[in-house]
Design an enzyme around this catalytic site. Structure first.
Site, mmCIF file in Angstrom:
data_model
loop_
_atom_site.group_PDB
_atom_site.id
_atom_site.type_symbol
_atom_site.label_atom_id
_atom_site.label_comp_id
_atom_site.label_asym_id
_atom_site.label_seq_id
_atom_site.Cartn_x
_atom_site.Cartn_y
_atom_site.Cartn_z
ATOM 1 N N GLU A 411 0.850 -1.216 0.000
ATOM 2 C CA GLU A 411 0.000 0.000 0.000
ATOM 3 C C GLU A 411 0.880 1.260 0.000
ATOM 4 O OE1 GLU A 411 -3.311 -0.191 -0.263
ATOM 5 O OE2 GLU A 411 -3.759 -2.218 0.408
HETATM 6 C C1 LIG Z 1 3.330 -9.782 -0.050
HETATM 7 C C2 LIG Z 1 3.156 -8.668 -1.012
HETATM 8 C C3 LIG Z 1 1.898 -8.448 -1.566
HETATM 9 C C4 LIG Z 1 1.737 -7.434 -2.522
HETATM 10 N N1 LIG Z 1 0.502 -7.281 -3.133
HETATM 11 C C5 LIG Z 1 0.403 -6.444 -4.206
HETATM 12 C C6 LIG Z 1 -0.792 -6.420 -5.001
HETATM 13 O O1 LIG Z 1 -1.773 -7.115 -4.718
HETATM 14 N N2 LIG Z 1 -0.819 -5.631 -6.100
HETATM 15 C C7 LIG Z 1 0.246 -4.851 -6.464
HETATM 16 O O2 LIG Z 1 0.146 -4.155 -7.462
HETATM 17 N N3 LIG Z 1 1.391 -4.829 -5.702
HETATM 18 C C8 LIG Z 1 1.499 -5.617 -4.609
HETATM 19 N N4 LIG Z 1 2.650 -5.636 -3.865
HETATM 20 C C9 LIG Z 1 3.766 -4.793 -4.267
HETATM 21 C C10 LIG Z 1 4.037 -3.665 -3.287
HETATM 22 O O3 LIG Z 1 3.050 -2.695 -3.387
HETATM 23 C C11 LIG Z 1 5.449 -3.155 -3.611
HETATM 24 O O4 LIG Z 1 6.351 -4.154 -3.167
HETATM 25 C C12 LIG Z 1 5.753 -1.827 -2.956
HETATM 26 O O5 LIG Z 1 4.986 -0.802 -3.526
HETATM 27 C C13 LIG Z 1 7.240 -1.466 -3.075
HETATM 28 O O6 LIG Z 1 7.701 -1.624 -4.372
HETATM 29 P P1 LIG Z 1 9.030 -2.458 -4.634
HETATM 30 O O7 LIG Z 1 8.872 -3.766 -3.960
HETATM 31 O O8 LIG Z 1 9.289 -2.474 -6.079
HETATM 32 O O9 LIG Z 1 10.149 -1.673 -3.881
HETATM 33 P P2 LIG Z 1 10.959 -0.422 -4.428
HETATM 34 O O10 LIG Z 1 10.038 0.577 -5.015
HETATM 35 O O11 LIG Z 1 12.080 -0.899 -5.270
HETATM 36 O O12 LIG Z 1 11.528 0.157 -3.086
HETATM 37 C C14 LIG Z 1 12.668 -0.361 -2.402
HETATM 38 C C15 LIG Z 1 13.030 0.588 -1.260
HETATM 39 O O13 LIG Z 1 13.367 1.882 -1.807
HETATM 40 C C16 LIG Z 1 12.527 2.875 -1.270
HETATM 41 N N5 LIG Z 1 12.201 3.843 -2.310
HETATM 42 C C17 LIG Z 1 11.704 3.607 -3.541
HETATM 43 N N6 LIG Z 1 11.514 4.760 -4.199
HETATM 44 C C18 LIG Z 1 11.879 5.738 -3.366
HETATM 45 C C19 LIG Z 1 11.897 7.156 -3.462
HETATM 46 N N7 LIG Z 1 11.467 7.820 -4.525
HETATM 47 N N8 LIG Z 1 12.367 7.834 -2.420
HETATM 48 C C20 LIG Z 1 12.785 7.208 -1.300
HETATM 49 N N9 LIG Z 1 12.784 5.886 -1.139
HETATM 50 C C21 LIG Z 1 12.329 5.163 -2.165
HETATM 51 C C22 LIG Z 1 11.287 2.143 -0.776
HETATM 52 O O14 LIG Z 1 10.624 2.857 0.245
HETATM 53 C C23 LIG Z 1 11.879 0.840 -0.298
HETATM 54 O O15 LIG Z 1 12.374 0.987 0.998
HETATM 55 C C24 LIG Z 1 2.827 -6.602 -2.874
HETATM 56 C C25 LIG Z 1 4.069 -6.818 -2.281
HETATM 57 C C26 LIG Z 1 4.249 -7.830 -1.381
HETATM 58 C C27 LIG Z 1 5.611 -8.062 -0.817
#
Ligand SMILES: Cc1cc2nc3c(=O)[nH]c(=O)nc-3n(C[C@H](O)[C@H](O)[C@H](O)COP(=O)(O)OP(=O)(O)OC[C@H]3O[C@@H](n4cnc5c(N)ncnc54)[C@H](O)[C@@H]3O)c2cc1C
Length: 603
Positions: A411
């Site tokens: 979220e």
């Molecule tokens: C169990 C699980 C269920 C999920 N369910 C869904 C779902 O139903 N539908 C769906 O669409 N997604 C889903 N997700 C995805 C989830 O929303 C994303 O994992 C989340 O938004 C983070 O994206 P990412 O994993 O690519 O991390 P990244 O975006 O790569 O982030 C990695 C780290 O970098 C930080 N970061 C990234 N960008 C910035 C910035 N601009 N400034 C500062 N810090 C930053 C983040 O805060 C984090 O700490 C799910 C994930 C999990 C693990």
């Protein structure tokens, strides 16, 4: 409703610059008879269908998650927020949060499936769907005949959600789109029948949302990856979803072309406050289990709950849960009232709901961050109370800890939500929806003036605490105001500053909500009856003040120098100083003794 119109309903973010009276906040003690009945029904369901089968969830029994979701649908729990016209119960936003709250503590596996389905899986259609789309899909989703999933994240597009590479190409006859691409981390993928899929049309700046049906027997180019093996929420289905020339009729586009990012963000706003609600009962349950163990477990011939070290934990766990409840239901009712006001002004329910939730997007982000971190801390301390046994799979703490961890990630990560909360507030100020400039200038004037040396009369309940909240708001205005002045539009680049400002904002909202709830209840019962709640409110505020002090100092030092720095640091000192410091040790003892005596969270 009339009462809502009579009182002034604060806009989202205005809590920072306007005083809220305790009579104007909704508290869990204000639940109606219908809401209390719903709460009982949901708690009973949680015990019978979820908690009783906990080991099966931990053993990755995905089929059980689906089965229990189906049962939740039969009982109407999936349709609480869905209007009656589309097969739901049409209950208000408070009831929606209440259901999320009490259904979510058994296991994060079910709570994720429930949250993904009722929130991001269904809401995009109820909020943005055409009449035909709503008629076709929502009744099936509301009853659990079909389940929903939300496909936004991709391998290369997580936090940067608008950067997805999935494409949607219009057919030559203009009747359908062909979707190609890869989504990952999709909750409920393994058993859903409807996916909300975000894809880009041509070189559009923004993605577009589509409703995509999924039938395993007729997959239409959709394939699923294997179940992800995760740290927690082990029986929640999480898979990659691949689209290979998936044909979607044009009438399944959600809202308009390029509107997908807006849909995605608004669906997440709802998801955020519901996620906060979903982290509440887990805290109560962890505390109950923790205090019962602490009362029984003896070391040095003493129940460990008698040790000050353990009492500190019990007091903090109870206080954070209480604060989380106070702020979540306050915001939930604001949203409900705003929806009602808009409907009364002629908006359709759909428009009203959309705008109502959007209005409080700042509060939704605040809650998501605060409560997800509280539940994590609560589970962590739960393990600590259990000592070595806490580390064992045989006690419930380790699963609670693993399950809690995800709430800080999905979220929108907590980093993103922290920055969003301040970013949205600044935007609202620029649009004139929240007057930050006037109050910020007043604080600047105050800094240059001579402080008053009068000793205020703080004899009335919470008079000093409320004065302190007003001062903490000045800290935010001082720090954020000066930073915006200094960096202007480049403020976005100063993330550490934004995050510190967000921490200040979060503490203000949480502490104020806690105090207002207790004040309201003390007025209608008595200070004696609310003694422990008063202690929790004071304890929460004391910790909030320390956080604000630390974050304020760090910020001021980072962007101000010389006389300006000295003046602001003096202001910070003045704005975080108590006239009568509360005895924190006494407060903790009082709270812990109550929890120990009752053997549970009892507020
Ligand atoms: C169990 C699980 C269920 C999920 N369910 C869904 C779902 O139903 N539908 C769906 O669409 N997604 C889903 N997700 C995805 C989830 O929303 C994303 O994992 C989340 O938004 C983070 O994206 P990412 O994993 O690519 O991390 P990244 O975006 O790569 O982030 C990695 C780290 O970098 C930080 N970061 C990234 N960008 C910035 C910035 N601009 N400034 C500062 N810090 C930053 C983040 O805060 C984090 O700490 C799910 C994930 C999990 C693990």
């Amino acid at each position: 409703m009339e009462a809502t119109q009579e009182k002034e309903l604060l806009r989202g973010g205005q809590f920072l610059v306007k005083e809220t009276k305790c009579e104007d906040v909704f508290t869990p003690e204000d639940f109606s008879e219908e809401q209390n009945m719903m709460k009982e029904a949901v708690m009973e369901f949680n015990e019978r269908e979820i908690i009783a089968h906990k080991p099966r969830f931990e053993a990755k029994d995905y089929a059980l998650t689906e089965e229990v979701m189906r049962k939740a649908g039969e009982l109407g729990f999936l349709g609480v927020a869905v209007p009656e016209a589309y097969g739901g119960l049409g209950m208000g936003f408070v009831s929606t949060c209440l259901t999320c709250d009490y259904i979510s503590s058994g296991t994060g596996s079910f709570s994720t499936a429930f949250g993904a389905h009722t929130g991001i899986g269904t809401m995009p259609i109820t909020l943005y769907g055409t009449e035909a789309q709503k008629q076709k899909y929502v009744p099936k989703l509301a009853t659990g005949e079909w389940f929903g999933a939300y496909c936004l994240t991709e391998p290369g597009a997580g936090s940067d959600a608008n950067s997805g590479k999935t494409t949607a190409e219009l057919s030559a006859d203009g009747k359908s789109y062909k979707i190609n691409g890869q989504k990952m981390w999709i909750s409920n993928a393994g058993f859903c029948s409807v996916m909300i899929v975000f894809a880009r049309i041509e070189d559009d700046k923004n993605i577009t949302g589509f409703i995509v049906e999924y039938d395993k027997n007729n997959p239409n180019g959709i394939t699923l990856g294997e179940e992800e093996h995760k740290l927690g929420i082990r029986a929640s289905s999480t898979r990659q979803v691949f689209f290979n020339d998936t044909v979607v009729p044009v009438e399944n586009m959600l809202a308009g072309r390029g509107e997908g990012f807006k849909i995605a963000m608004n669906a997440l706003n709802v998801g955020r406050i519901k996620l906060a609600a979903a982290c509440l009962d887990s805290q109560r349950r962890i505390l109950n289990t923790g205090v019962q163990y602490a009362n029984e477990r003896k070391q040095f011939k003493t129940p460990i709950s008698d040790f000050g070290a353990i009492k500190t934990k019990l007091a903090k766990m109870a206080t954070d849960a209480y604060a989380g409840e106070s702020a979540t239901y306050r915001a939930a009712k604001n949203i409900e009232d705003r929806i009602a006001l808009r409907e009364a002004a002629g908006n359709t329910h759909q428009e009203a709901e959309l705008k109502g939730v959007e209005e409080y997007a700042i509060e939704c982000s605040i809650l998501k961050v605060a409560v997800s971190e509280d539940v994590q801390n609560c589970a962590d301390e739960g393990i600590q109370i259990f000592g070595g046994m806490g580390f064992s799979e045989e006690t419930p703490m380790e699963a609670a800890w693993r399950d809690a961890r995800i709430a800080r990630i999905y979220e929108g990560t907590n980093e993103i939500n922290r920055m969003l909360s301040v970013g949205m507030l600044v935007k609202k100020a620029m649009k004139g929806h929240v007057d930050l400039l006037g109050p910020a200038q007043a604080v600047q004037q105050e800094l240059m003036g001579i402080p008053s040396f009068e000793t205020p009369d703080y004899s009335e309940l919470f008079s000093e605490e409320k004065a302190m909240i007003a001062k903490l708001k000045k800290v935010f205005l001082m720090v954020a105001g000066a930073a915006v002045q200094k960096y202007g539009p480049d403020m976005e680049q100063h993330q550490q500053l934004l995050i510190a400002a967000a921490d200040i904002l979060i503490e203000i909202y949480m502490a104020e909500s806690t105090i207002l709830r207790t004040e309201k209840n003390a007025k209608r019962t008595s200070e004696k009856e609310q003694a422990v709640q008063i202690a929790m409110s004071k304890l929460y505020l004391y910790n909030a003040v320390s956080i604000v002090e630390g974050k304020g100092k760090e910020s001021i030092i980072s962007f101000a120098e010389g006389d300006e720095q000295r003046m602001m640091l003096m202001g910070l000192k003045r704005f975080t100083k108590y006239t009568n410091y509360p005895d924190i040790v006494d407060l903790r003892n009082e709270i812990a003794e109550k929890v120990k005596a009752e053997g549970k969270y009892c507020f």
